[in-house]
Design an enzyme around this catalytic site. Structure first.
Site, PDB file in Angstrom:
ATOM      1  N   GLY A 127       0.815  -1.208   0.000  1.00 27.90           N
ATOM      2  CA  GLY A 127       0.000   0.000   0.000  1.00 27.90           C
ATOM      3  C   GLY A 127       0.852   1.262   0.000  1.00 27.90           C
ATOM      4  CB  CYS A 128      -0.032   4.744  -0.687  1.00 25.58           C
ATOM      5  SG  CYS A 128      -1.548   4.942   0.253  1.00 25.58           S
TER       6      CYS A 128
END
Lengths: 351, 351, 351, 351
Positions: free
Chosen positions: D153-154
């Site tokens: 994920g970011c």
């Protein structure tokens, strides 16, 4: 065709926004090598130290401008404020370098007019006649062989591309043209002025230069070339709280015998069908500046509100790309017989 | 005059941006008490829970709209989308309440025209003739005694105030007027649409509604009232990445016998000298939207580019204040013989 | 108490952001008259010409600073960069004027520490002991009688108000405090530096001063006063692309015998229940900087992620209001026994 | 090596922000052809009509997801919200397609933990053990041969890359880690929620999810893999008024025998020297999110404020590129033995 070597490119004035935009595009250009980039104030500094976006991409340092060094380039870009390029130009051309000037020094053919708007005496008016105005959609053939190309300015590019098919075909009253334009703040360059501080310019909108702006004579000259006679344009720029982008909303009065909106749409599509960087969007579209951010495209759309006789053309570009450095590279590609879109294949970030 | 009690104010539709702007201003209004604020979806919720900016300032909960409750108010504001106020209006007026409608339901006098632009049948066209158009600079006397005031819209306010002295005096060609306008995103209200997401609207600029926008008939009606006959306006709105503010850049062609720019400047100054909320800035000025952010002011400036016959008027307002809730309160103050600027003394944040 | 006359107020350094913020608030202050505002560079210029938001609100011109003129004021604000106030202070205090200094000159009591962080020798260290640190929530009584109040800085205000109840009660490990803070660009003042240009600062986020920032000694001094002994804080500021606002996200390790989150919530509410400008939001809240934009409020919220022993306090203020000019006026109100919230009743714009 | 054909790529869920970012990058990828892009709601719509930035670049229409069609691809990307990929995954893998999932469905290995944070029962927990966590700097070898890669994920990418060398080498107290992070609004996706409207999110800053955020278990799992045992992290995300970008400011307490800052700098440089997309900036640097906008880079810098024992690591990425679609393509390049940086050579726009 064999292309044994890359073009050697020099950039004068590499610390500003058009300079770093040239670098961003040239670093990935397949046929080019940047060999010199000048800055008096940053002599010796690594370019990637000033522009960390280039870390790992470019191993070059700023150097003081030196005609000897620049003279060994195939092409030199001037990414300087006005009043710089014209001072080096004769000497540089004497070295058989070809030049793409992004500044305003050679855009206006009439030295008197130029002096009046820029408050400077032009120091080499003899070159004004030779300089080719660097708007490929108008002057592609002349650009091919030019020694000195004076790149079209940002507002002028957006306005001229939006009006070109109309004026070439004499479809509107060219004595009452209106260009209500808006630019992102990078149009003001990297100069540190209070109105360009984020605390002043963001969350705000304003007109500026409403009584007269330096881009007017350049635009009117270009429109006159299209029309075949002098035109009158009211040009009001506005400052938008965004970084990049120009929008021109162009108002003109259709002549009584003008074609229908659908016909005008077709006319625009045909005029630009072979242009790699002009996109006529479908009827009813509203181009947005972000659709061209970081790209060399101009996107256009036509509207005829209430079916009355005022035509509205919407035109967007990125002021630093099609309005400056991208167009400069497009001109270079044409001058050196490279694929016109080489190095210019970036796609806008969305969102 | 004795003013023994505060006005009892009700607000229908308090969850949107004009609703909270009414609250921000009314909370500090010396002659007013907000007694009811309605929302079907938020019934029972404390207003300050939805709008934490009001924590400690307002102890009130949303309630469902109830004509009985609203009927006990002295004045009711409609801060609703169009198509709501007209449905409650007859019943509410029957309770002897005076109404200030911020929506578009009663702005356009011609029910046919209204229906055409709003895609609704008007449900109480008989009230259209009675409704007073709430632009105090045009209609102050009629507003004093009105039962129903239809507040001028945001773009219409900016455009009309910029053109009023010109049209009243017949100084420009009123068949070729152009209003190139720009609004902050709060103009779109709190409706959740993709184009209004920050990821879509920020760092961007675009025209919208270029082929026709709902505010056109309202503006043309107002301009026609000033001119004494029908006018033609080309109106193109644009979306600016800022929260609040409208800028109207108005282009009109001066008649051949029109006065000089200096005389026009004087004319504007005289026309507005007694207006508490219209500021004619000095010659050469460029009003900025931030100069009026959160205030009820309109600031104007005049330009005549290159001394040609196109006049440029720049006009800025805050779309939520002078363009909506502030103007509504100004109208209320007039209706109830309160000081016209009561509750409207906020000064714009700078920066 | 009779209050026959308005306080006469002078402002030294009126052209910057804290200066214009003082003016915005003082113009509507019921007990104050601004009689002098100084600027060497703008001598003679009308204040409203520089700040059009004040057109029609203030009829005053900038003048050169003159101790004679300022000496006739009841109170003088210094809205100057550091290193200015301390040079005029002895002379001014000799005129029996009371002073509220918004700059950093008298905040840090240790002249050595001050010199180390500000790279200047302090020119009147003898006044450091007398100066009262202007954070009303800590020092209200001392402020009442102070001749010289050194207003708390912007980051220091947000951090200290968020940590005050914890340190006063010894609930956290005060040797491992962390303040991860973020400020809008107006915190950088009106100085024209490239990083503060809109083209550089917008659509961007970055830490700055991560190895050491001038506000650290001020904050640690204040926290030590609360704790009764020296503390250690890691303070990292960040730059946010917004105009106004500070957010402090404060991390501290709860002692093993610390109360529960609900008890801490109650403790905060009780500590601040009589404070007009500190709002402890309900459990689970996330204060936003816009909730306090243009107001003198600090809004706080507490979180205990995953119920572990790290407490998170969120604290927001407007850096120019509670972080500077609003707090300065709050201090003035206390010094002159005026209602503490006089002139400070503005409500945040939303949206 | 001969590479006779381009990889056939399918994209499930092409209308969101990670979808269009995949397209932006894949259109210029030299070894790839996008053959299918799905959307139930936009079936039949030309992709370039929804994303005008792709006009002239991509001639493809959205289609409904069809395992038969997708099954003929070499690789399928899921650019969907969570809870979509896991429902199609078994069927799709049965077609011998390799999958890069950008959603959260297969990132957390423990189905119980996943269910707790995502409020869904995992429908194919048997695949969790097979899925390879797609952070190339950690798992490059496993990615090469994976059938199913669950892209990091970011926030997790920014945090993990900043902490990796510290945890691998056991240099900090891994039970008191703090990640104070900030994201641009595109991190919230294209979902239309009031807080993501420009009128709400711009000119503002706030923490969110401070009591617990879905990315926490993913991050702690990754950090535990590095440390070799469970760790404790306090993670507080904030929303920044910018479109793209994540900044992680990471605080950790150095162990008493930890190396000096200069040695840590060297350690980071060595750990990442062969990584094409991790840039350890020079001592004293402050990475800015714009330095990586639109690129697949992570840029890091180290600070040790006041030389105390708290280390600060700054880490920036573009949430849509290295934090999503760019990393997905990097993973694909590794899986198919393509040059790891193929299609990922974009340079950040500056300004």
């Amino acid at each position: 065709m064999s292309r044994p070597e890359k073009l050697k490119v020099g950039i004068v004035g590499g610390t500003g926004y058009t300079g770093v935009e040239l670098l961003r595009l040239l670093v990935n250009h397949p046929h080019v090598e940047v060999v010199a980039i000048t800055s008096r104030s940053e002599d010796g500094v690594a370019v990637a130290d000033m522009f960390p976006s280039l870390r790992g991409e470019l191993d070059l340092r700023f150097s003081v401008p030196d005609v000897k060094v620049l003279g060994r380039c195939d092409v030199v870009f001037f990414a300087t404020p006005h009043n710089v390029a014209m001072r080096m130009m004769p000497e540089l051309l004497a070295e058989n370098v070809r030049v793409v000037d992004l500044s305003a020094d050679f855009r206006v053919r009439d030295a008197e007019v130029w002096s009046q708007w820029y408050n400077e005496t032009h120091v080499c008016p003899e070159l004004l006649a030779e300089a080719v105005y660097g708007l490929p959609e108008m002057n592609r053939e002349a650009i091919r062989t030019a020694r000195l190309v004076a790149c079209a300015g940002c507002y002028p590019t957006a306005v001229q591309l939006g009006m070109l098919p109309l004026l070439e075909n004499g479809l509107v009253d060219d004595q009452s043209l209106i260009a209500s334009c808006a630019s992102g703040v990078s149009g003001g360059g990297k100069a540190t002025k209070v109105p360009m501080l984020m605390a002043e310019a963001s969350d705000n909108f304003k007109a500026y230069g409403a009584s007269g702006h330096r881009h007017l004579p350049e635009i009117e000259q270009g429109l006159a070339d299209m029309a075949g006679h002098a035109v009158q344009l009211t040009f009001v720029p506005h400052l938008v709280p965004m970084i990049r982008g120009i929008n021109a909303t162009l108002y003109s009065v259709l002549k009584s015998n003008a074609p229908s909106l659908a016909q005008l749409q077709t006319l625009f599509e045909q005029r630009y069908q072979d242009e790699p960087f002009v996109d006529v969007m479908p009827m009813g579209s509203h181009p947005e500046t972000r659709f061209v951010k970081g790209t060399n495209h101009c996107r256009l759309a036509l509207h005829q509100p209430q079916g009355r006789n005022t035509l509205v053309v919407l035109s967007v570009i990125d002021n630093l790309t099609k309005g400056a450095s991208g167009q400069a590279i497009q001109n270079m590609n044409i001058m050196f017989d490279l694929p016109e879109a080489a190095g210019l294949n970036t796609i806008a970030l969305l969102p």
